[in-house]
Design a protein around this motif. Structure first.
Motif, mmCIF file in Angstrom:
data_model
loop_
_atom_site.group_PDB
_atom_site.id
_atom_site.type_symbol
_atom_site.label_atom_id
_atom_site.label_comp_id
_atom_site.label_asym_id
_atom_site.label_seq_id
_atom_site.Cartn_x
_atom_site.Cartn_y
_atom_site.Cartn_z
ATOM 1 N N ALA A 29 -12.122 15.280 2.427
ATOM 2 C CA ALA A 29 -13.151 14.456 3.060
ATOM 3 C C ALA A 29 -12.544 13.119 3.459
ATOM 4 O O ALA A 29 -11.497 12.711 2.936
ATOM 5 C CB ALA A 29 -14.324 14.247 2.111
ATOM 6 N N LEU A 30 -13.203 12.437 4.373
ATOM 7 C CA LEU A 30 -12.707 11.152 4.843
ATOM 8 C C LEU A 30 -13.014 10.045 3.835
ATOM 9 O O LEU A 30 -14.140 9.931 3.356
ATOM 10 C CB LEU A 30 -13.356 10.791 6.178
ATOM 11 N N PRO A 31 -12.035 9.212 3.537
ATOM 12 C CA PRO A 31 -12.312 7.999 2.755
ATOM 13 C C PRO A 31 -12.982 6.965 3.659
ATOM 14 O O PRO A 31 -13.176 7.207 4.860
ATOM 15 C CB PRO A 31 -10.922 7.551 2.318
ATOM 16 N N PRO A 32 -13.360 5.783 3.136
ATOM 17 C CA PRO A 32 -13.971 4.753 3.977
ATOM 18 C C PRO A 32 -13.123 4.446 5.207
ATOM 19 O O PRO A 32 -11.897 4.356 5.131
ATOM 20 C CB PRO A 32 -14.061 3.550 3.030
ATOM 21 N N ILE A 33 -13.796 4.284 6.355
ATOM 22 C CA ILE A 33 -13.136 4.188 7.662
ATOM 23 C C ILE A 33 -13.241 2.775 8.218
ATOM 24 O O ILE A 33 -14.319 2.172 8.218
ATOM 25 C CB ILE A 33 -13.791 5.157 8.667
ATOM 26 N N GLY A 34 -12.123 2.265 8.737
ATOM 27 C CA GLY A 34 -12.120 1.022 9.486
ATOM 28 C C GLY A 34 -11.472 1.239 10.835
ATOM 29 O O GLY A 34 -10.483 1.963 10.943
ATOM 30 N N VAL A 35 -12.033 0.630 11.867
ATOM 31 C CA VAL A 35 -11.502 0.757 13.226
ATOM 32 C C VAL A 35 -11.308 -0.631 13.814
ATOM 33 O O VAL A 35 -12.218 -1.469 13.765
ATOM 34 C CB VAL A 35 -12.453 1.562 14.130
ATOM 35 N N GLY A 36 -10.130 -0.877 14.354
ATOM 36 C CA GLY A 36 -9.852 -2.127 15.046
ATOM 37 C C GLY A 36 -9.386 -1.860 16.460
ATOM 38 O O GLY A 36 -8.724 -0.859 16.727
ATOM 39 N N MET A 37 -9.751 -2.758 17.372
ATOM 40 C CA MET A 37 -9.291 -2.645 18.759
ATOM 41 C C MET A 37 -9.491 -3.981 19.462
ATOM 42 O O MET A 37 -10.265 -4.828 18.980
ATOM 43 C CB MET A 37 -10.044 -1.543 19.496
ATOM 44 N N PRO A 38 -8.820 -4.198 20.581
ATOM 45 C CA PRO A 38 -9.066 -5.424 21.342
ATOM 46 C C PRO A 38 -10.522 -5.494 21.777
ATOM 47 O O PRO A 38 -11.143 -4.476 22.076
ATOM 48 C CB PRO A 38 -8.139 -5.280 22.554
ATOM 49 N N LEU A 43 -8.631 12.645 15.504
ATOM 50 C CA LEU A 43 -7.515 11.988 14.833
ATOM 51 C C LEU A 43 -7.855 11.693 13.371
ATOM 52 O O LEU A 43 -7.009 11.868 12.480
ATOM 53 C CB LEU A 43 -7.152 10.698 15.572
ATOM 54 N N LEU A 44 -9.067 11.268 13.122
ATOM 55 C CA LEU A 44 -9.490 11.018 11.744
ATOM 56 C C LEU A 44 -9.417 12.297 10.915
ATOM 57 O O LEU A 44 -8.928 12.285 9.776
ATOM 58 C CB LEU A 44 -10.909 10.455 11.727
ATOM 59 N N ALA A 45 -9.879 13.388 11.488
ATOM 60 C CA ALA A 45 -9.813 14.663 10.772
ATOM 61 C C ALA A 45 -8.367 15.077 10.530
ATOM 62 O O ALA A 45 -8.005 15.556 9.441
ATOM 63 C CB ALA A 45 -10.556 15.741 11.558
ATOM 64 N N ASP A 46 -7.511 14.862 11.538
ATOM 65 C CA ASP A 46 -6.107 15.271 11.428
ATOM 66 C C ASP A 46 -5.364 14.459 10.369
ATOM 67 O O ASP A 46 -4.589 15.010 9.572
ATOM 68 C CB ASP A 46 -5.407 15.117 12.774
ATOM 69 N N VAL A 47 -5.586 13.141 10.355
ATOM 70 C CA VAL A 47 -4.838 12.312 9.413
ATOM 71 C C VAL A 47 -5.330 12.558 7.986
ATOM 72 O O VAL A 47 -4.529 12.527 7.032
ATOM 73 C CB VAL A 47 -4.922 10.818 9.808
ATOM 74 N N ALA A 48 -6.634 12.832 7.823
ATOM 75 C CA ALA A 48 -7.135 13.168 6.480
ATOM 76 C C ALA A 48 -6.534 14.472 5.994
ATOM 77 O O ALA A 48 -6.132 14.598 4.830
ATOM 78 C CB ALA A 48 -8.664 13.249 6.507
ATOM 79 N N PRO A 78 0.832 -1.206 0.000
ATOM 80 C CA PRO A 78 0.000 0.000 0.000
ATOM 81 C C PRO A 78 0.868 1.259 0.000
ATOM 82 O O PRO A 78 2.009 1.245 0.455
ATOM 83 C CB PRO A 78 -0.784 -0.123 1.308
ATOM 84 N N GLU A 79 0.316 2.330 -0.502
ATOM 85 C CA GLU A 79 0.985 3.622 -0.440
ATOM 86 C C GLU A 79 0.456 4.369 0.785
ATOM 87 O O GLU A 79 -0.731 4.675 0.866
ATOM 88 C CB GLU A 79 0.699 4.428 -1.705
ATOM 89 N N ILE A 80 1.337 4.626 1.748
ATOM 90 C CA ILE A 80 0.948 5.325 2.973
ATOM 91 C C ILE A 80 1.012 6.833 2.724
ATOM 92 O O ILE A 80 2.080 7.374 2.446
ATOM 93 C CB ILE A 80 1.862 4.944 4.156
ATOM 94 N N LEU A 81 -0.122 7.495 2.832
ATOM 95 C CA LEU A 81 -0.181 8.928 2.581
ATOM 96 C C LEU A 81 -0.014 9.747 3.853
ATOM 97 O O LEU A 81 0.479 10.873 3.800
ATOM 98 C CB LEU A 81 -1.514 9.289 1.917
ATOM 99 N N ALA A 82 -0.440 9.211 4.987
ATOM 100 C CA ALA A 82 -0.296 9.920 6.265
ATOM 101 C C ALA A 82 -0.473 8.929 7.394
ATOM 102 O O ALA A 82 -1.209 7.935 7.267
ATOM 103 C CB ALA A 82 -1.321 11.043 6.381
ATOM 104 N N ARG A 83 0.205 9.212 8.505
ATOM 105 C CA ARG A 83 0.124 8.344 9.680
ATOM 106 C C ARG A 83 0.302 9.199 10.924
ATOM 107 O O ARG A 83 1.268 9.958 11.020
ATOM 108 C CB ARG A 83 1.212 7.269 9.604
ATOM 109 N N VAL A 84 -0.631 9.090 11.884
ATOM 110 C CA VAL A 84 -0.618 9.946 13.072
ATOM 111 C C VAL A 84 -0.938 9.100 14.303
ATOM 112 O O VAL A 84 -1.807 8.216 14.250
ATOM 113 C CB VAL A 84 -1.655 11.089 12.950
ATOM 114 N N ARG A 85 -0.261 9.379 15.408
ATOM 115 C CA ARG A 85 -0.536 8.714 16.692
ATOM 116 C C ARG A 85 -0.829 9.744 17.766
ATOM 117 O O ARG A 85 -0.221 10.811 17.779
ATOM 118 C CB ARG A 85 0.665 7.886 17.155
ATOM 119 N N VAL A 86 -1.734 9.391 18.677
ATOM 120 C CA VAL A 86 -2.008 10.217 19.851
ATOM 121 C C VAL A 86 -2.215 9.283 21.044
ATOM 122 O O VAL A 86 -2.561 8.107 20.862
ATOM 123 C CB VAL A 86 -3.258 11.106 19.662
#
Length: 314
Positions: free
Chosen positions: A68-77, A56-61, A30-38
């Motif tokens: 605008a936001l592309p399709p969103i996926g969220v993963g967590m334990p 965070l979604l707004a910031d990384v977009a 994949p081509e990584i366009l942006a990556r942010v951690r908080v």
């Protein structure tokens, strides 16, 4: 908007990470366009975590140059349930078994969707790990992938032809809570005894070593210590029995190991023979491989959730 764009969020107990990527053809990375951690700051409560993910979604977009936001996926334990703590039924999925405990019992997916004004694909971190490795990593292109996480806890995820499988109860892949020793096994936080997690998690292996030797060492030192051989041998015996149950039921095309325990070289050098002794077959052809994506698997897998169209949604 470019329909190859995706945004993924890995929601952990200490940090939240988001990535915007462009998914390329199946054989390409994949081509990584942006990556942010908080920081998660879970002690600040549920509403804060929802707001932190939305920001965070707004910031990384924005960092990726998107309006605008592309399709969103969220993963967590953890996972989801329709059962409230009082036993009544909920109309919307509620979080369960999350290590970010303020999320448990809350309609996180619904509230995040309302906050960002867009649909959210949601799955647990083990399925995200398996999906990432099946799409971009060590199991790329395999038809049926079982992803194992052996770290602080033990879990697993299932991917079939590029799509995650959560199961009727949302517990598919919960390999860590298969009970091996119900009478004499160590107690597990789930209320049972002798779950696989009580033998194969990093802390469990360290406790077993301490019980044998009277000394405490981190796992990485146990594997190298002269008096650690017995502990590693016992770990391999349990590993063989435990993973054979997965192969007997699912018969996956490949098994990918992740988490801190997956760094034990013995799992690849002697692990297949330990598994083969218990599999209901005259040979073991299943590749057992180490993860290729490291800490990136969770967030990359989350980004691919909208495209993967889970076989069983919540």
């Amino acid at each position: 908007m470019d329909d190859s764009l995706r945004v993924g969020v890995d929601l952990g107990g200490t940090k939240i990470e988001a990535v915007v990527l462009r998914a390329r053809p199946a054989a390409a990375d994949p081509e990584i366009l942006a990556r942010v951690r908080v920081p998660t700051e879970r002690d600040r409560g549920y509403a804060h975590v929802v707001e932190a993910v939305a920001r965070l979604l707004a910031d990384v977009a924005r960092e990726a140059g998107l309006a605008a936001l592309p399709p969103i996926g969220v993963g967590m334990p953890g996972g989801v349930t329709l059962r409230r703590a009082d036993g009544s039924r909920s109309d919307v999925p509620l979080v369960k078994n999350s290590n970010t405990t303020c999320l448990n019992g809350q309609p996180f997916r619904r509230d995040l969707e309302a906050r960002v004004g867009a649909p959210v694909a949601f799955d647990n971190d083990a399925n995200c790990f398996a999906l990432a490795e099946a799409t971009f990593g060590a199991a790329r292109g395999a038809e049926v992938v079982f992803g194992v996480i052996m770290g602080t806890g033990v879990g697993g995820g299932v991917v079939v032809r590029g799509r995650t499988w959560s199961g009727l109860h949302g517990i598919a892949g919960e390999w860590g809570h298969v009970v091996l020793e119900p009478r004499d096994g160590p107690p597990c936080y789930c209320g049972k005894r002798g779950c696989i997690e009580t033998f194969l998690s990093g802390p469990a292996i360290e406790r077993a070593y301490a019980a044998r030797t009277g000394a405490r060492r981190p796992l990485i030192e146990i594997a190298k210590a002269a008096d650690g051989a017995e502990t590693i041998d016992a770990t391999l015996e349990i590993f063989g029995r435990a993973l054979a149950t997965v192969i007997d039921v699912l018969d996956p095309s490949v098994i990918v190991l992740g988490g801190g325990v997956s760094n034990l070289a013995a799992l690849y050098e002697r692990g297949p023979a330990a598994v083969a002794r218990w599999v209901f077959n005259d040979e073991l052809a299943t590749p057992i491989v180490k993860h290729a994506l490291g800490d990136s698997a969770g967030v990359l897998g989350a980004a691919m959730l909208p495209r993967s169209r889970p076989l069983h949604g919540d």
